[in-house]
Design an enzyme around this catalytic site. Structure first.
Site, PDB file in Angstrom:
ATOM      1  CE1 TYR A  14      -3.849   2.280   0.503  1.00 25.43           C
ATOM      2  CE2 TYR A  14      -2.578   3.223   2.309  1.00 25.43           C
ATOM      3  CZ  TYR A  14      -3.649   3.289   1.442  1.00 25.43           C
ATOM      4  OH  TYR A  14      -4.518   4.336   1.503  1.00 25.43           O
ATOM      5  CB  SER A  15       3.810   2.290   1.997  1.00 24.91           C
ATOM      6  OG  SER A  15       3.234   2.367   3.279  1.00 24.91           O
TER       7      SER A  15
END
Length: 238
Positions: free
Chosen positions: A149-150
């Site tokens: 996600y990051s």
């Protein structure tokens, strides 16, 4: 916002629904984009004539590519595009399903890039426009429990800020909102212990806090661009 036409992706829930309602309340016409046709039609019936449904599956290439042309056919122009649709993967990378990685990167990154690429010529021709992307605090710091996600949000931060510079000479403002944890469907993927800890700390926000930030950005004078707004719960420690 009176008389403006906005398109919002992921508009059937969460931040997307919140900003759609805020835009409608200020007099805009809002094309609500989502793949969930049943929910979308219910919402449009509830929200009134200013809300227009656009059923698009951003993970389906043909549907994604058709989104902007179909919206223009319905409403004639797009003054504001809010690329909000997204998904979440947390946990250790070694435990992550490769198919889930593909879905998330395609939605969080590829669909945003394609949507902006599709609307940019239209806004360039008109010499005006606003593009806002829902990013995340994860696009500014390496969160160890969110490697995939990051990574997607770091990519979006880079994309938004390069496109801001490419389009600023055409009267088009490009920016992003980078919220911390928001009470929405995305948090259903969080580990239960982590979610409970955040609730106990008071370290979660409502979607309205994020849509308020977007409305602030959109209502600045045209000589002002808010390039990124980081919005965090006051008790969020990162």
């Amino acid at each position: 916002m009176e008389g403006k036409i906005a398109a919002v992706t992921g508009a059937a829930s969460g931040i997307g629904l919140s900003v759609a309602k805020a835009l409608l309340a200020e007099g805009a016409t809002v094309v609500m984009v989502d793949r969930n046709e049943a929910v979308l039609l219910e919402l449009v019936a509830e929200l009134g004539d200013g809300a227009i449904p656009q059923v698009t599956d951003l993970l389906h290439n043909e549907s994604c590519d058709s989104m902007v042309p179909e919206i223009l056919e319905k409403v004639g122009r797009i003054d504001i595009l809010i690329c909000n649709a997204g998904s979440y993967i947390g946990g250790d990378l070694v435990d992550t399903d490769p198919a889930a990685i593909d879905r998330m990167v395609n939605l969080n990154v590829n669909a945003v890039i394609k949507n902006v690429a599709a609307v940019a010529p239209h806004m360039i021709d008109r010499g005006v426009g606003d593009i806002i992307v829902t990013c995340s605090i994860a696009g500014h710091t390496a969160i160890h429990v969110e490697p995939v996600y990051s990574a997607s949000k770091w990519a979006i931060t880079s994309f938004v800020q390069t496109m801001r510079r490419q389009l600023m000479g055409h009267g088009i403002r490009v920016g992003q909102v980078s919220p911390g944890p928001v009470i929405s469907a995305l948090l259903s993927d969080w580990e239960p212990e982590r979610l409970q800890k955040m609730k106990d700390m008071g370290a979660l926000m409502e979607t309205r806090e994020v849509s308020d930030a977007m409305m602030f950005m959109l209502t600045r004078p045209r000589n002002v661009t808010i390039r990124d707004m980081i919005v965090l719960p006051s008790n969020f420690d990162i």
